[in-house]
Write an enzyme that holds these catalytic residues in place. Structure first.
Site: not given
Ligand SMILES: *Cc1c(COP(=O)(O)O)cnc(C)c1O
Length: 425
Positions: A216, A244, A247
Site C-alpha cells: 500500500h 504489488t 494497486k
Molecule cells: C492486496 C494486498 C496484498 C496482495 O496483493 P495482490 O497483488 O492484490 O495479490 C498483499 N498484501 C497486502 C497488505 C495487501 O493489501
C-alpha cells in the site's frame, strides 16, 4: 454425506453472521476514472468509485495501456509456460531489473500476484532457515499469515506496531536462533504506518531478518515511488521488500526484492514461483512502463496527497467520524456490520457512489467501516458531493456522527484508535 446441503449450510452461516459477500457488477471507464458502469438487474448506470486500490489511476494511463497493446501485438497474449519450461520473456527480465533499482536492491523476483509473492516467499525463507522463529504483526495481511503457516515454522504474533512486545519476543528467542520479522509499512485498513527504523534497530540488536510488505506504499511514497522505506531512507536496512504491481502501479502481479542470494534461493525453492505460468509479456511491459513513469513523475503522488487531505478535512468538518490516518487512506467508522452494509447500499442506489463495506474478519468486530481512497482524479467537486451523500446517508440511517467541532485529522497523526487485537493474526 449430503454434499450439496453441506455447502449451502456453510453459506447460510455467512448470511446469519451478516458477512456474506456480494460483488458489484462494475465496468471501469478508461479516460473517465473514477467513473464506472454499474449493472443491477436490467439496469446499467454510471457511478463514481471511491474505494479503488488503483490509487493513482495508473490503470488507465495512456502510456501503460499503449505498452500493453504494443507488447501483446508483438509477443502475443500468454507467457507460454512456467519460466522453468519456457524461459523468461524479455519484458519480465526488464521488469525485475526495474524493481531491484526501485528499492536499491541487488535483485528482484516477480510472481503472479502480491498474495502469491508473500505466501511463497515468507514460507520458503522461513522453511529454509533452520529452526526459524517468525515474529508477525497481529494485523498482517492474510497472504503473510498464509506464508507463515505454510512455512511450518514456529510463530509469535506481536501486538500491532508494539516495539516493546516485539523486543520481549526477540529477547526470549536469543541472538543465536534464526528469526524473521514480518510486517507491513502502510496498514491499509487504518492507514497507519509501522515504526520501520525502530523495528530495523531491534533486528540489528537481536540479529533477526526483516521482511516488509509495501503493497500500500509502492508508487505512492518516496521520491521515486519506492515506498515508505524510500521516503524514510530505510530500504537498505530491510532484507526483503515486497510489493504489488496491481494497486498504485495499476496492472497485476507481485514481487520481492533483496540480496542476490535471497532472491536466488526463493527462485530456486518456492513451489508458488516455480510451478506456475509466468506473467504475460504485455503485463510485464505495462508494469515496467508504470513504474518508470512514477519514478520520474511526482504529479500523481502530490495530487493524491492533496485530495486525500482535502477529503479528510471536508468530511471531518461535516462531523463525519473520520478515523485519523497518516496516509492516503480515509477510514470512516460505522461500528456495525448491518448499518455498514445498509450505508453502502444506499450510497450506491440513491447517490451513485460505490464504496465497499469493510466488515469482520477483514477488520475486528465493532470497527466496521467505509474505507475511502481518494485519487488524483477525485476532484474537489466530487469530494463535496461525497460529503453531502454521506451526511444524507448518516442522517437517514441514524449512524453516529463524530463531534462537529472536532478539528480535522492532521496528516502527521499517528493515533490508531481502531487497532484492537484480532484473533489469529
Ligand atoms: C492486496 C494486498 C496484498 C496482495 O496483493 P495482490 O497483488 O492484490 O495479490 C498483499 N498484501 C497486502 C497488505 C495487501 O493489501
Amino acid at each position: 454425506m449430503d454434499y450439496r446441503r453441506f455447502f449451502s449450510e456453510a453459506i447460510d452461516q455467512l448470511h446469519a453472521e451478516r458477512r456474506y459477500r456480494v460483488f458489484a457488477d462494475l465496468e471501469r471507464i478508461a479516460g473517465a476514472f473514477p467513473r464506472a458502469i454499474w449493472r443491477s438487474g436490467d439496469t446499467a448506470r454510471e457511478i463514481t468509485v471511491w474505494c479503488s486500490n488503483d490509487y493513482l489511476g495508473m490503470g488507465q494511463h495512456p502510456d501503460v495501456i499503449a505498452a500493453m497493446r504494443e507488447a501483446a501485438g508483438r509477443m502475443g497474449s500468454g507467457a507460454g509456460g512456467t519460466r522453468n519450461i519456457s524461459g523468461t520473456n524479455h519484458p519480465l527480465v526488464e521488469l525485475e531489473a526495474e524493481l531491484a533499482d526501485l528499492h536499491g536492491k541487488e535483485a528482484g523476483l516477480v510472481f503472479t500476484s502480491g498474495f502469491i509473492s508473500n505466501e511463497a516467499s515468507i514460507s520458503t525463507i522461513a522453511r529454509l532457515l533452520p529452526n526459524c522463529l517468525v515474529l508477525s504483526d497481529e494485523l498482517n495481511h492474510a497472504s503473510m499469515i498464509e506464508g507463515v503457516r505454510r512455512s511450518g515454522a514456529e510463530k509469535k504474533i506481536f501486538r500491532h506496531n508494539d516495539l516493546a512486545h516485539l523486543e520481549s519476543l526477540l529477547a526470549a528467542a536469543g541472538r543465536e536462533r534464526a528469526k524473521l520479522i514480518v510486517f507491513e509499512s502502510v496498514y491499509s485498513m487504518d492507514g497507519d504506518i509501522a515504526p520501520i527504523a525502530e523495528i530495523a534497530d531491534l533486528a540489528d540488536k537481536y540479529n533477526a531478518m526483516t521482511y516488509i510488505d509495501e503493497v500500500h506504499a509502492v508508487g505512492m511514497y518516496g521520491a521515486r515511488g519506492g515506498g515508505i522505506t524510500e521516503r524514510d531512507g530505510l530500504a537498505h536496512r530491510i532484507d526483503v521488500i515486497e510489493g504489488t504491481l496491481a494497486k498504485a502501479f495499476g496492472v497485476i502481479g507481485g514481487y520481492i526484492t533483496g540480496s542476490a542470494a535471497i532472491i536466488d534461493a526463493v527462485r530456486s525453492y518456492a513451489p508458488g514461483f516455480i510451478f506456475t505460468t509466468a506473467l504475460p509479456p504485455a503485463i510485464a511491459s505495462a508494469a515496467t512502463t508504470s513504474i518508470r513513469h512514477l519514478k520520474t513523475s511526482s504529479a500523481e503522488r502530490e495530487a493524491q496527497r492533496r485530495q486525500a487531505q482535502r477529503t479528510k478535512e471536508v468530511l471531518g468538518a461535516a462531523g463525519l467520524p473520520v478515523v485519523p490516518s497518516a496516509t492516503h487512506i480515509v477510514p470512516l467508522l460505522v461500528g456495525d456490520p448491518e448499518l455498514c452494509k445498509m450505508a453502502t447500499d444506499r450510497l450506491l442506489e440513491k447517490h451513485g457512489i460505490y464504496i465497499q463495506p469493510i466488515n469482520y474478519p477483514t477488520v475486528p468486530r465493532g470497527t466496521e467501516r467505509l474505507r475511502i481512497t481518494p485519487t488524483p482524479f477525485h476532484g474537489d467537486a466530487l469530494i463535496e458531493g461525497l460529503r453531502d451523500s454521506l451526511v444524507e446517508t448518516w442522517e437517514a440511517l441514524g449512524i453516529g456522527f463524530g463531534s462537529r467541532e472536532r478539528t480535522p485529522a492532521a496528516a502527521s497523526e499517528r493515533v490508531i484508535p481502531l487497532a484492537v487485537p484480532k484473533s489469529g493474526g
